[in-house]
Every structure is written in structure tokens, then in C-alpha cells.
Scaffold this motif. Structure first.
Motif, PDB file in Angstrom:
ATOM      1  N   LYS A  77      37.941  42.411  26.520  1.00  0.00           N
ATOM      2  CA  LYS A  77      38.961  42.143  27.531  1.00  0.00           C
ATOM      3  C   LYS A  77      40.228  41.612  26.866  1.00  0.00           C
ATOM      4  CE  LYS A  77      35.644  41.259  31.227  1.00  0.00           C
ATOM      5  NZ  LYS A  77      35.187  40.301  32.268  1.00  0.00           N
ATOM      6  N   PRO A  78      41.388  41.873  27.484  1.00  0.00           N
ATOM      7  CA  PRO A  78      42.638  41.427  26.865  1.00  0.00           C
ATOM      8  C   PRO A  78      42.792  39.912  26.887  1.00  0.00           C
ATOM      9  CG  PRO A  78      43.055  42.346  29.042  1.00  0.00           C
ATOM     10  CD  PRO A  78      41.619  42.628  28.727  1.00  0.00           C
ATOM     11  N   VAL A  79      43.348  39.391  25.822  1.00  0.00           N
ATOM     12  CA  VAL A  79      43.687  37.964  25.771  1.00  0.00           C
ATOM     13  C   VAL A  79      44.933  37.742  26.622  1.00  0.00           C
ATOM     14  CG1 VAL A  79      44.437  36.069  24.289  1.00  0.00           C
ATOM     15  CG2 VAL A  79      42.709  37.703  23.466  1.00  0.00           C
ATOM     16  N   ASN A  80      45.907  38.642  26.462  1.00  0.00           N
ATOM     17  CA  ASN A  80      47.155  38.602  27.219  1.00  0.00           C
ATOM     18  C   ASN A  80      47.046  39.588  28.388  1.00  0.00           C
ATOM     19  OD1 ASN A  80      48.770  36.892  25.186  1.00  0.00           O
ATOM     20  ND2 ASN A  80      47.975  38.571  23.941  1.00  0.00           N
ATOM     21  N   THR A  81      46.490  39.102  29.480  1.00  0.00           N
ATOM     22  CA  THR A  81      46.078  39.953  30.599  1.00  0.00           C
ATOM     23  C   THR A  81      47.177  40.858  31.137  1.00  0.00           C
ATOM     24  OG1 THR A  81      44.583  38.168  31.235  1.00  0.00           O
ATOM     25  CG2 THR A  81      44.924  39.930  32.834  1.00  0.00           C
ATOM     26  N   TYR A  82      48.420  40.355  31.196  1.00  0.00           N
ATOM     27  CA  TYR A  82      49.497  41.114  31.830  1.00  0.00           C
ATOM     28  C   TYR A  82      50.505  41.666  30.815  1.00  0.00           C
ATOM     29  CZ  TYR A  82      47.478  38.731  35.824  1.00  0.00           C
ATOM     30  OH  TYR A  82      46.592  38.270  36.768  1.00  0.00           O
ATOM     31  N   ALA A  83      50.109  41.728  29.572  1.00  0.00           N
ATOM     32  CA  ALA A  83      51.020  42.194  28.520  1.00  0.00           C
ATOM     33  C   ALA A  83      51.208  43.708  28.565  1.00  0.00           C
ATOM     34  CB  ALA A  83      50.494  41.766  27.153  1.00  0.00           C
ATOM     35  N   ALA A  84      52.268  44.167  27.899  1.00  0.00           N
ATOM     36  CA  ALA A  84      52.568  45.599  27.804  1.00  0.00           C
ATOM     37  C   ALA A  84      52.918  45.944  26.365  1.00  0.00           C
ATOM     38  CB  ALA A  84      53.727  45.956  28.729  1.00  0.00           C
ATOM     39  N   VAL A  85      52.577  47.167  25.966  1.00  0.00           N
ATOM     40  CA  VAL A  85      52.906  47.657  24.630  1.00  0.00           C
ATOM     41  C   VAL A  85      54.252  48.361  24.673  1.00  0.00           C
ATOM     42  CG1 VAL A  85      52.249  49.270  22.790  1.00  0.00           C
ATOM     43  CG2 VAL A  85      50.493  47.921  23.964  1.00  0.00           C
ATOM     44  N   LEU A  86      55.117  48.034  23.729  1.00  0.00           N
ATOM     45  CA  LEU A  86      56.393  48.734  23.569  1.00  0.00           C
ATOM     46  C   LEU A  86      56.406  49.379  22.190  1.00  0.00           C
ATOM     47  CD1 LEU A  86      59.027  46.192  24.986  1.00  0.00           C
ATOM     48  CD2 LEU A  86      57.667  47.890  26.217  1.00  0.00           C
ATOM     49  N   GLY A  87      56.992  50.571  22.086  1.00  0.00           N
ATOM     50  CA  GLY A  87      57.030  51.271  20.808  1.00  0.00           C
ATOM     51  C   GLY A  87      58.441  51.636  20.408  1.00  0.00           C
ATOM     52  N   LYS A  88      58.608  51.901  19.144  1.00  0.00           N
ATOM     53  CA  LYS A  88      59.923  52.316  18.668  1.00  0.00           C
ATOM     54  C   LYS A  88      60.164  53.784  19.017  1.00  0.00           C
ATOM     55  CE  LYS A  88      58.589  53.500  13.879  1.00  0.00           C
ATOM     56  NZ  LYS A  88      58.777  53.135  12.461  1.00  0.00           N
ATOM     57  N   GLU A  89      61.349  54.249  18.727  1.00  0.00           N
ATOM     58  CA  GLU A  89      61.726  55.619  19.069  1.00  0.00           C
ATOM     59  C   GLU A  89      60.765  56.633  18.439  1.00  0.00           C
ATOM     60  OE1 GLU A  89      65.646  58.580  18.728  1.00  0.00           O
ATOM     61  OE2 GLU A  89      65.697  56.545  17.906  1.00  0.00           O
ATOM     62  N   GLY A  90      60.349  57.613  19.241  1.00  0.00           N
ATOM     63  CA  GLY A  90      59.462  58.652  18.743  1.00  0.00           C
ATOM     64  C   GLY A  90      58.004  58.419  19.067  1.00  0.00           C
ATOM     65  N   THR A  91      57.673  57.235  19.610  1.00  0.00           N
ATOM     66  CA  THR A  91      56.284  56.943  19.991  1.00  0.00           C
ATOM     67  C   THR A  91      56.104  57.215  21.483  1.00  0.00           C
ATOM     68  OG1 THR A  91      56.699  54.621  20.554  1.00  0.00           O
ATOM     69  CG2 THR A  91      56.191  55.115  18.245  1.00  0.00           C
ATOM     70  N   ASN A  92      54.845  57.243  21.937  1.00  0.00           N
ATOM     71  CA  ASN A  92      54.573  57.442  23.363  1.00  0.00           C
ATOM     72  C   ASN A  92      54.990  56.240  24.200  1.00  0.00           C
ATOM     73  OD1 ASN A  92      53.482  59.955  22.908  1.00  0.00           O
ATOM     74  ND2 ASN A  92      51.370  59.246  22.850  1.00  0.00           N
ATOM     75  N   PHE A  93      55.230  55.100  23.555  1.00  0.00           N
ATOM     76  CA  PHE A  93      55.617  53.882  24.267  1.00  0.00           C
ATOM     77  C   PHE A  93      57.064  53.505  23.943  1.00  0.00           C
ATOM     78  CE2 PHE A  93      51.048  53.855  23.912  1.00  0.00           C
ATOM     79  CZ  PHE A  93      50.608  53.368  25.136  1.00  0.00           C
ATOM     80  N   GLU A  94      57.864  54.517  23.636  1.00  0.00           N
ATOM     81  CA  GLU A  94      59.255  54.298  23.229  1.00  0.00           C
ATOM     82  C   GLU A  94      60.002  53.432  24.241  1.00  0.00           C
ATOM     83  OE1 GLU A  94      63.208  57.109  22.777  1.00  0.00           O
ATOM     84  OE2 GLU A  94      61.307  57.848  21.950  1.00  0.00           O
ATOM     85  N   SER A  95      60.698  52.413  23.725  1.00  0.00           N
ATOM     86  CA  SER A  95      61.461  51.511  24.577  1.00  0.00           C
ATOM     87  C   SER A  95      62.797  51.176  23.923  1.00  0.00           C
ATOM     88  CB  SER A  95      60.676  50.210  24.820  1.00  0.00           C
ATOM     89  OG  SER A  95      61.499  49.239  25.440  1.00  0.00           O
ATOM     90  N   THR A  96      63.843  51.161  24.726  1.00  0.00           N
ATOM     91  CA  THR A  96      65.169  50.820  24.201  1.00  0.00           C
ATOM     92  C   THR A  96      65.243  49.356  23.783  1.00  0.00           C
ATOM     93  OG1 THR A  96      65.931  50.361  26.459  1.00  0.00           O
ATOM     94  CG2 THR A  96      66.340  52.577  25.591  1.00  0.00           C
ATOM     95  N   TYR A  97      64.261  48.558  24.242  1.00  0.00           N
ATOM     96  CA  TYR A  97      64.264  47.135  23.908  1.00  0.00           C
ATOM     97  C   TYR A  97      63.472  46.823  22.633  1.00  0.00           C
ATOM     98  CZ  TYR A  97      66.166  46.251  28.568  1.00  0.00           C
ATOM     99  OH  TYR A  97      66.967  46.229  29.673  1.00  0.00           O
ATOM    100  N   TYR A  98      62.817  47.825  22.074  1.00  0.00           N
ATOM    101  CA  TYR A  98      61.966  47.577  20.911  1.00  0.00           C
ATOM    102  C   TYR A  98      62.735  46.890  19.777  1.00  0.00           C
ATOM    103  CZ  TYR A  98      59.062  48.339  16.791  1.00  0.00           C
ATOM    104  OH  TYR A  98      58.351  48.142  15.627  1.00  0.00           O
ATOM    105  N   ASP A  99      63.887  47.435  19.416  1.00  0.00           N
ATOM    106  CA  ASP A  99      64.650  46.905  18.271  1.00  0.00           C
ATOM    107  C   ASP A  99      65.088  45.466  18.490  1.00  0.00           C
ATOM    108  OD1 ASP A  99      64.404  49.267  16.853  1.00  0.00           O
ATOM    109  OD2 ASP A  99      66.289  50.096  17.583  1.00  0.00           O
TER     110      ASP A  99
END
Length: 365
Positions: A256-278
């Protein structure tokens, strides 16, 4: 003379009958065969729609081809006048359709050779995906007017899963070209972050005082976390009015997750690409930050977590990291494999489907 007219009439009737029968397409007519894998006309149409959607996405991203009016949204994009990879729009879509079918045939043939089948869990995922996209997301309004039934869409979705099955047989743990845990973790470290977040959207025409009040609310949350008065999870649940669910007493081995409500963000080119990653990747672990969102639509409380201290998310992102590492190699492997399979196209069956005649609903979900 009457006899001649009668014979002529009979001949015309016979010719019309032959002509009409030639225009009839049988149910489950085979449109394309790749190796031993057969695809019906309806399946071909389903894949044509997928290729068309992919083409539109490519044009949307290729802003150099768009007119000023198309780019700013004041005019609909005339896709059929555009080019993709130096091909006309229609030719690219048709070629891509055959390529997708060849890829699917390669996945299924390779899995059959290795005696690999979808797991019960994957079958459940297929059913869930079909139910969501067809029944809830509105895909039925897209596919049905184009002659694609729910059963055909479900078959297409199921077949696509064989890509994952075959990929894992090569690159996952125990695979023929297994990617080491060390390399997977390196990719996770270089491309993904774990974020806890609470955001408040500004109301329409919010005043500066209202915006300041929203920001202060999050600043107070951040202070409580820093001072150890409250945990992020406590604040998140109170802020979002999340009620505690009854938990089962039965123990399981499920991580089970330690951080229950967390989200994964990824850099450009990943399936979780986010403009906030950098921006977020530079934050210190476990230190609350209050920021204004890039589009000035609201404010957010953000905490970067150490993903390697949360095994649930390490496991969750494992497959994505392996794909980032190996997709290029996998695509080449599939291309080489599919080229060994003979492709036969029933032009009569395929010819009835025109890219320009794909029906697009007025409401696209």
C-alpha cells in the motif's frame, strides 16, 4: 422482336443482380490477413479510426503547418490539406492502419509461439477499459456511426494488451533481455518525481483579496505541516472532505502507498509528462511549497516526496520506466518481426472505407 426484347430484359436483370450482389459485403468479411491473423472489415475500420485520431494529434502538434486562424482556434483545422512524414494526410492514415494491424499480428503471433496469454488481471483491465471508454467516455458515439460494434472495439482493446504481454516477456524481470533493477531505478530517478498536492482554483473574476485569502489558507497548511501539528494526509482529507472508509481486517501481502494521495509527475517524453516537472524536481524532499499555478488559475501546496521510500509507487512506475528505456529497441524488434509475416489486403473489402468519410461526432469527449 418481342422475343429479342424479352431476352434483352432478362440479360439486364441478370446483370443488375450480379452488380447488386457484388456490392454486398458479408458479415465478418476478412479485410486484411497478416501471417495467420485475420482482421475483419469492422476491425479494419476500428483501426482506421485509431490511425486517423493519431494523425490528427500529430497535425495538432505540428503548429508550423497550421494557419494562424487554425492555431488560435478561430477556424477548424483542415486536416486533409496537411502532410505527415511527407505523405498526404489520407495516405499516411491508410499506411498507418496497415502498420498497426501488422504490429498487432506480430504481438499475437509472438505470444502464441511463446504460449503466452493474458492474465486474469489483464482480462479484467480490458473489461474495465472497454466499459469506461465505450459506456462512460462516449466512444460508442464515435465508433458505432462508423460501423464498429462494442464487441469489435473490445476485441481491438484486448489485442492491444498483447503488446504489454510480449514486452514483459522480453524486458521485465525474468525476461529474455531483462532490464536490471539498477537501470530501472536510475531511469525512475532521472525522469519521475512523486508529489503531494492540494490546490485551490480561483473563482471567476476573483479579486486580489480573494486570491490572497486562498494563498494564506495554503500557507497555514504548510506551517502546520512544518511544525508537526498535522500531517499532509490529515490536511488533505479535511480540505477535500474525504471520509474514512471502513477497512477490512483481513491481512494481505498487497503493498500500500505510504503517500496515499500522491501523484507521479514525469519529464517531457514520459507517459506522466508534466510542465511542472522541471520546477518541482528542484524542491527539497518533504518541504511544503506554496506556488501560484502557471496559468494563474489558482494556487497549490506542493510537497516533493522520495519515491524510493514508497515501494507502491516504485512498483507502479516500474513498467513505464522499462518502456522509456526499451521502447525504441522493442519497436525495431516488432518491425523486424512483422516484416517476416506476409500481409494480404482484400482491396474490395478495404476499398469501402474512406478516410474523409469517417464520421466524427459533434461532441468529442
Amino acid at each position: 422482336m418481342k422475343a429479342i426484347k424479352k431476352i434483352t430484359a432478362l440479360v439486364l436483370v441478370a446483370l443488375m443482380t450480379l452488380s447488386l450482389s457484388a456490392c454486398i459485403h458479408k458479415k465478418d468479411e476478412i479485410a486484411v490477413t497478416v501471417g495467420d491473423v485475420e482482421f475483419t472489415s469492422a476491425y479494419y475500420m476500428c483501426t482506421l479510426i485509431a490511425a486517423d485520431s493519431e494523425a490528427k494529434q500529430k497535425i495538432n502538434e505540428d503548429t508550423e503547418q497550421l494557419t494562424e486562424a487554425e492555431a488560435n482556434g478561430t477556424e477548424d483545422i483542415d486536416y486533409y490539406t496537411k502532410k505527415i512524414e511527407k505523405k498526404s494526410y489520407e495516405k499516411w492514415v491508410k499506411d498507418r492502419t496497415i502498420e498497426l494491424l501488422e504490429n498487432i499480428a506480430a504481438y499475437k503471433t509472438a505470444c502464441k509461439e511463446k504460449k503466452l496469454e493474458l492474465t486474469d488481471e489483464q482480462e479484467a483491465e480490458v473489461a474495465q477499459s472497454v466499459s469506461y471508454y465505450w459506456d462512460s467516455y462516449g466512444y460508442s458515439q464515435y465508433f458505432e456511426p462508423n460501423g464498429v460494434s462494442r464487441a469489435t472495439y473490445a476485441k481491438y482493446t484486448e489485442d492491444a494488451y498483447y503488446s504489454s504481454v510480449y514486452f514483459d516477456s522480453i524486458y521485465a524481470k525474468g525476461g529474455t533481455k531483462e532490464i536490471s533493477t539498477e537501470n530501472v531505478n536510475k531511469e525512475i530517478s532521472n525522469s519521475y518525481i512523486l508529489i503531494d498536492e492540494i490546490s485551490i482554483a480561483y473563482e471567476e473574476k476573483a479579486t486580489d483579496d480573494q486570491k490572497a485569502k486562498n494563498k494564506q489558507t495554503l500557507e497555514n497548511y504548510a506551517a502546520d505541516i512544518k511544525n508537526g501539528k498535522k500531517t499532509f494526509i490529515d490536511i488533505y482529507k479535511a480540505h477535500n472532505e474525504v471520509k474514512d472508509e471502513e477497512t477490512e481486517t483481513e491481512e494481505t501481502n498487497e503493498v500500500k502507498p505510504v503517500n496515499t494521495y500522491a501523484a507521479v509527475l514525469g519529464k517531457e517524453g514520459t507517459n506522466f509528462e508534466s510542465t511542472y516537472y522541471d520546477t518541482f524536481v528542484k524542491y527539497e524532499y518533504d518541504v511544503p511549497q506554496v506556488i501560484e499555478l502557471d496559468d494563474e488559475s489558482g494556487v497549490a501546496l506542493v510537497i516533493k516526496r522520495d519515491i524510493f521510500k514508497d515501494q507502491y509507487f516504485v512498483d507502479y512506475i516500474d513498467t513505464h520506466a522499462r518502456h522509456t528505456i526499451a521502447d525504441e529497441d522493442f519497436e525495431k524488434h516488432i518491425k523486424d518481426y512483422s516484416e517476416k509475416l506476409k500481409t494480404k489486403i482484400n482491396n474490395y473489402a478495404v476499398g469501402q472505407f474512406k478516410v474523409k468519410k469517417i464520421i466524427v461526432p459533434e461532441i468529442v469527449y
